[in-house]
Scaffold this motif. Structure first.
Motif, PDB file in Angstrom:
ATOM      1  N   GLY A  40       0.775  -1.235   0.000  1.00 43.14           N
ATOM      2  CA  GLY A  40       0.000   0.000   0.000  1.00 43.14           C
ATOM      3  C   GLY A  40       0.806   1.284   0.000  1.00 43.14           C
ATOM      4  O   GLY A  40       0.374   2.282   0.594  1.00 43.14           O
ATOM      5  N   LEU A  41       1.941   1.292  -0.681  1.00 45.88           N
ATOM      6  CA  LEU A  41       2.726   2.528  -0.742  1.00 45.88           C
ATOM      7  C   LEU A  41       1.936   3.624  -1.446  1.00 45.88           C
ATOM      8  O   LEU A  41       1.155   3.345  -2.355  1.00 45.88           O
ATOM      9  CB  LEU A  41       4.031   2.291  -1.515  1.00 45.88           C
ATOM     10  CG  LEU A  41       5.044   1.319  -0.923  1.00 45.88           C
ATOM     11  CD1 LEU A  41       6.297   1.296  -1.795  1.00 45.88           C
ATOM     12  CD2 LEU A  41       5.391   1.666   0.508  1.00 45.88           C
ATOM     13  N   ASP A  42       2.177   4.870  -1.050  1.00 48.59           N
ATOM     14  CA  ASP A  42       1.568   5.987  -1.766  1.00 48.59           C
ATOM     15  C   ASP A  42       2.211   6.071  -3.154  1.00 48.59           C
ATOM     16  O   ASP A  42       3.276   5.497  -3.401  1.00 48.59           O
ATOM     17  CB  ASP A  42       1.745   7.292  -0.984  1.00 48.59           C
ATOM     18  CG  ASP A  42       3.203   7.700  -0.867  1.00 48.59           C
ATOM     19  OD1 ASP A  42       3.732   8.323  -1.808  1.00 48.59           O
ATOM     20  OD2 ASP A  42       3.834   7.374   0.171  1.00 48.59           O
ATOM     21  N   ALA A  43       1.571   6.791  -4.065  1.00 49.89           N
ATOM     22  CA  ALA A  43       1.980   6.802  -5.474  1.00 49.89           C
ATOM     23  C   ALA A  43       3.414   7.281  -5.671  1.00 49.89           C
ATOM     24  O   ALA A  43       4.169   6.684  -6.456  1.00 49.89           O
ATOM     25  CB  ALA A  43       1.016   7.661  -6.294  1.00 49.89           C
ATOM     26  N   ARG A  44       3.827   8.326  -4.967  1.00 46.71           N
ATOM     27  CA  ARG A  44       5.194   8.840  -5.161  1.00 46.71           C
ATOM     28  C   ARG A  44       6.232   7.858  -4.628  1.00 46.71           C
ATOM     29  O   ARG A  44       7.235   7.601  -5.291  1.00 46.71           O
ATOM     30  CB  ARG A  44       5.358  10.207  -4.501  1.00 46.71           C
ATOM     31  CG  ARG A  44       6.763  10.786  -4.742  1.00 46.71           C
ATOM     32  CD  ARG A  44       6.771  12.273  -4.627  1.00 46.71           C
ATOM     33  NE  ARG A  44       8.101  12.836  -4.679  1.00 46.71           N
ATOM     34  CZ  ARG A  44       8.639  13.408  -5.762  1.00 46.71           C
ATOM     35  NH1 ARG A  44       7.962  13.477  -6.879  1.00 46.71           N
ATOM     36  NH2 ARG A  44       9.851  13.934  -5.722  1.00 46.71           N
ATOM     37  N   THR A  45       6.002   7.295  -3.468  1.00 44.41           N
ATOM     38  CA  THR A  45       6.948   6.323  -2.910  1.00 44.41           C
ATOM     39  C   THR A  45       7.029   5.094  -3.812  1.00 44.41           C
ATOM     40  O   THR A  45       8.110   4.545  -4.031  1.00 44.41           O
ATOM     41  CB  THR A  45       6.557   5.934  -1.474  1.00 44.41           C
ATOM     42  OG1 THR A  45       6.462   7.123  -0.679  1.00 44.41           O
ATOM     43  CG2 THR A  45       7.567   5.000  -0.848  1.00 44.41           C
ATOM     44  N   ASN A 112      19.826  -0.048   9.639  1.00 46.82           N
ATOM     45  CA  ASN A 112      19.324   1.331   9.581  1.00 46.82           C
ATOM     46  C   ASN A 112      18.503   1.597   8.316  1.00 46.82           C
ATOM     47  O   ASN A 112      18.649   2.639   7.684  1.00 46.82           O
ATOM     48  CB  ASN A 112      20.472   2.340   9.705  1.00 46.82           C
ATOM     49  CG  ASN A 112      21.239   2.159  10.989  1.00 46.82           C
ATOM     50  OD1 ASN A 112      20.662   1.916  12.052  1.00 46.82           O
ATOM     51  ND2 ASN A 112      22.550   2.265  10.912  1.00 46.82           N
ATOM     52  N   ILE A 113      17.674   0.642   7.968  1.00 51.39           N
ATOM     53  CA  ILE A 113      16.791   0.792   6.808  1.00 51.39           C
ATOM     54  C   ILE A 113      15.731   1.823   7.184  1.00 51.39           C
ATOM     55  O   ILE A 113      15.002   1.645   8.145  1.00 51.39           O
ATOM     56  CB  ILE A 113      16.180  -0.563   6.421  1.00 51.39           C
ATOM     57  CG1 ILE A 113      17.306  -1.508   5.974  1.00 51.39           C
ATOM     58  CG2 ILE A 113      15.122  -0.396   5.343  1.00 51.39           C
ATOM     59  CD1 ILE A 113      16.885  -2.948   5.791  1.00 51.39           C
ATOM     60  N   ASP A 114      15.669   2.906   6.422  1.00 50.97           N
ATOM     61  CA  ASP A 114      14.899   4.074   6.861  1.00 50.97           C
ATOM     62  C   ASP A 114      13.595   4.337   6.128  1.00 50.97           C
ATOM     63  O   ASP A 114      13.084   5.448   6.178  1.00 50.97           O
ATOM     64  CB  ASP A 114      15.773   5.319   6.806  1.00 50.97           C
ATOM     65  CG  ASP A 114      15.993   5.804   5.387  1.00 50.97           C
ATOM     66  OD1 ASP A 114      15.811   5.020   4.442  1.00 50.97           O
ATOM     67  OD2 ASP A 114      16.335   6.988   5.238  1.00 50.97           O
ATOM     68  N   GLY A 115      13.044   3.363   5.482  1.00 50.45           N
ATOM     69  CA  GLY A 115      11.757   3.600   4.837  1.00 50.45           C
ATOM     70  C   GLY A 115      11.276   2.365   4.122  1.00 50.45           C
ATOM     71  O   GLY A 115      12.073   1.458   3.833  1.00 50.45           O
ATOM     72  N   PRO A 116      10.005   2.313   3.818  1.00 52.38           N
ATOM     73  CA  PRO A 116       9.468   1.130   3.141  1.00 52.38           C
ATOM     74  C   PRO A 116      10.058   0.932   1.747  1.00 52.38           C
ATOM     75  O   PRO A 116      10.238  -0.203   1.308  1.00 52.38           O
ATOM     76  CB  PRO A 116       7.965   1.382   3.091  1.00 52.38           C
ATOM     77  CG  PRO A 116       7.803   2.851   3.240  1.00 52.38           C
ATOM     78  CD  PRO A 116       8.961   3.309   4.087  1.00 52.38           C
TER      79      PRO A 116
END
Length: 167
Positions: A40-45, A112-116
């Motif tokens: 379910g990532l947002d479109a930009r991500t 240190n993974i910082d995002g989906p």
């Protein structure tokens, strides 16, 4: 033609003649797209993730030329600059390119993974590398337990490699 399609074509041109590596980034992109959408990532991500999946190994060519090695360490040094040039030609904005460059520079670092987007790129690359590198069952289980965090990535690993099934 949309930017992601331009990016795929640009990477095919960049890696022209290297069928193995073109197939690799296409497979990584496919898994990244599936996992990102399922999570379910947002479109930009999602678009950042997909662009990063296409260019994640762009540093290999220069790594082999400069260092005689395709190791992840050298790829992460050489990749961001090459990714920036290619992505700018495909029409992406600076903020977008900066995030993709960051992902390219981090996709072989598992702390240190910082995002989906970063997590999913790493998972998609592993899903493909497990097969391409013929990784043994014990190592697959170790990768599954230590690296995978998304439910969708875990599900793919279980279905493809029976990872995490207690065998």
């Amino acid at each position: 033609m949309d930017r992601l399609t331009k990016t795929a074509f640009a990477m095919c041109e960049y890696m022209a003649g290297d069928v193995m590596r073109i197939n690799h980034f296409m497979k990584v992109h496919s898994f990244a797209k599936i996992i990102g959408e399922a999570e379910g990532l947002d479109a930009r991500t999602q678009e950042i993730l997909e662009a990063a999946a296409y260019v994640h190994d762009i540093g290999i060519k220069n790594s082999e030329i400069k260092y005689g090695s395709s190791s992840g360490y050298y790829q992460q040094i050489e990749g961001p600059g090459e990714a920036e040039k290619l992505l700018a030609e495909c029409g992406y904005d600076k903020e977008f390119i900066d995030r993709v460059k960051y992902l390219v520079s981090r996709h072989h670092k598992y702390v240190n993974i910082d995002g989906p987007d970063c997590q999913i790129l790493i998972e998609a690359d592993f899903i493909v590398n497990v097969y391409e590198d013929e990784i043994n069952r014990e190592t697959i289980r170790d990768i599954y337990e230590k690296i995978f965090r998304t439910e969708s990535g875990k599900e793919i690993m279980r279905r493809l490699y029976a990872a995490g099934d207690g065998e």
